[in-house]
Design a protein around this motif. Sequence first.
Motif, PDB file in Angstrom:
ATOM      1  N   ALA A  35      -4.690   1.007   0.242  1.00  0.00           N
ATOM      2  CA  ALA A  35      -4.962  -0.128   1.126  1.00  0.00           C
ATOM      3  C   ALA A  35      -6.350  -0.699   0.870  1.00  0.00           C
ATOM      4  O   ALA A  35      -6.538  -1.926   0.844  1.00  0.00           O
ATOM      5  CB  ALA A  35      -4.823   0.298   2.583  1.00  0.00           C
ATOM      6  N   GLU A  36      -7.325   0.168   0.651  1.00  0.00           N
ATOM      7  CA  GLU A  36      -8.691  -0.279   0.376  1.00  0.00           C
ATOM      8  C   GLU A  36      -8.749  -1.067  -0.946  1.00  0.00           C
ATOM      9  O   GLU A  36      -9.422  -2.096  -1.027  1.00  0.00           O
ATOM     10  CB  GLU A  36      -9.624   0.928   0.304  1.00  0.00           C
ATOM     11  N   VAL A  82      -6.340  -2.766  -2.327  1.00  0.00           N
ATOM     12  CA  VAL A  82      -5.698  -4.060  -2.103  1.00  0.00           C
ATOM     13  C   VAL A  82      -6.654  -4.996  -1.376  1.00  0.00           C
ATOM     14  O   VAL A  82      -6.812  -6.159  -1.753  1.00  0.00           O
ATOM     15  CB  VAL A  82      -4.374  -3.892  -1.316  1.00  0.00           C
ATOM     16  N   GLU A  83      -7.310  -4.494  -0.336  1.00  0.00           N
ATOM     17  CA  GLU A  83      -8.267  -5.301   0.435  1.00  0.00           C
ATOM     18  C   GLU A  83      -9.406  -5.817  -0.453  1.00  0.00           C
ATOM     19  O   GLU A  83      -9.873  -6.932  -0.279  1.00  0.00           O
ATOM     20  CB  GLU A  83      -8.868  -4.492   1.586  1.00  0.00           C
ATOM     21  N   ARG A  84      -9.858  -5.007  -1.383  1.00  0.00           N
ATOM     22  CA  ARG A  84     -10.979  -5.387  -2.256  1.00  0.00           C
ATOM     23  C   ARG A  84     -10.557  -6.268  -3.430  1.00  0.00           C
ATOM     24  O   ARG A  84     -11.381  -6.632  -4.266  1.00  0.00           O
ATOM     25  CB  ARG A  84     -11.660  -4.137  -2.793  1.00  0.00           C
ATOM     26  N   ASP A 106       0.827  -1.215   0.000  1.00  0.00           N
ATOM     27  CA  ASP A 106       0.000   0.000   0.000  1.00  0.00           C
ATOM     28  C   ASP A 106       0.857   1.260   0.000  1.00  0.00           C
ATOM     29  O   ASP A 106       0.542   2.230  -0.695  1.00  0.00           O
ATOM     30  CB  ASP A 106      -1.007  -0.006   1.147  1.00  0.00           C
ATOM     31  N   ARG A 153      -4.024 -12.550  -4.931  1.00  0.00           N
ATOM     32  CA  ARG A 153      -4.624 -11.550  -4.075  1.00  0.00           C
ATOM     33  C   ARG A 153      -3.755 -11.394  -2.837  1.00  0.00           C
ATOM     34  O   ARG A 153      -3.144 -12.356  -2.372  1.00  0.00           O
ATOM     35  CB  ARG A 153      -6.027 -12.020  -3.687  1.00  0.00           C
ATOM     36  N   CYS A 154      -3.658 -10.195  -2.307  1.00  0.00           N
ATOM     37  CA  CYS A 154      -2.774  -9.966  -1.163  1.00  0.00           C
ATOM     38  C   CYS A 154      -3.412  -8.988  -0.187  1.00  0.00           C
ATOM     39  O   CYS A 154      -4.488  -8.465  -0.428  1.00  0.00           O
ATOM     40  CB  CYS A 154      -1.418  -9.466  -1.638  1.00  0.00           C
ATOM     41  N   LYS A 155      -2.718  -8.749   0.904  1.00  0.00           N
ATOM     42  CA  LYS A 155      -3.157  -7.795   1.920  1.00  0.00           C
ATOM     43  C   LYS A 155      -2.261  -6.557   1.847  1.00  0.00           C
ATOM     44  O   LYS A 155      -1.148  -6.624   1.330  1.00  0.00           O
ATOM     45  CB  LYS A 155      -3.064  -8.440   3.299  1.00  0.00           C
ATOM     46  N   PRO A 156      -2.742  -5.417   2.383  1.00  0.00           N
ATOM     47  CA  PRO A 156      -1.960  -4.179   2.289  1.00  0.00           C
ATOM     48  C   PRO A 156      -0.569  -4.259   2.916  1.00  0.00           C
ATOM     49  O   PRO A 156       0.333  -3.542   2.497  1.00  0.00           O
ATOM     50  CB  PRO A 156      -2.822  -3.158   3.045  1.00  0.00           C
ATOM     51  N   SER A 193      -4.580   5.293   2.198  1.00  0.00           N
ATOM     52  CA  SER A 193      -5.794   4.577   2.604  1.00  0.00           C
ATOM     53  C   SER A 193      -6.573   4.087   1.381  1.00  0.00           C
ATOM     54  O   SER A 193      -7.142   2.990   1.409  1.00  0.00           O
ATOM     55  CB  SER A 193      -6.676   5.427   3.512  1.00  0.00           C
ATOM     56  N   ARG A 249       1.490  -6.727   2.713  1.00  0.00           N
ATOM     57  CA  ARG A 249       2.369  -7.645   1.979  1.00  0.00           C
ATOM     58  C   ARG A 249       3.658  -6.929   1.605  1.00  0.00           C
ATOM     59  O   ARG A 249       3.654  -5.794   1.149  1.00  0.00           O
ATOM     60  CB  ARG A 249       1.687  -8.139   0.707  1.00  0.00           C
TER      61      ARG A 249
END
Length: 98
Positions: A23-24, A26-28, A7, A37-40, A20, A42
């Motif tokens: 990050a959003e 990435v989350e979506r 992010d 697919r990954c998390k912010p 933000s 990562r």
Amino acid sequence: MEGIRIDKWLWAARFFKTRSLAAEAVERGRVRANSERCKPARALKVGDLLDIDNGSTEWQVRVLALSDKRGPAPVARQLYEETPEGLQRQQAQIERRQ
């Protein structure tokens, strides 16, 4: 720098106006790293392949450098290179809009 949060990098590379929003996205699932697919949080590394959709444009880029500082656009552009496949997708999107 060995790795940086995805992010932060997306924000520093100017794909999103705020961290933000990055990050959003990435989350979506609108950002994929190496087709996954990954998390912010990562850790991103040089050479990673990213598929990025910010709502108006889709990119496929390879990470060339890491940064957690947001600088001017010409500096941010040096953090990545667009892939030929990504450029073809962008051209197809432009043609569909017209």
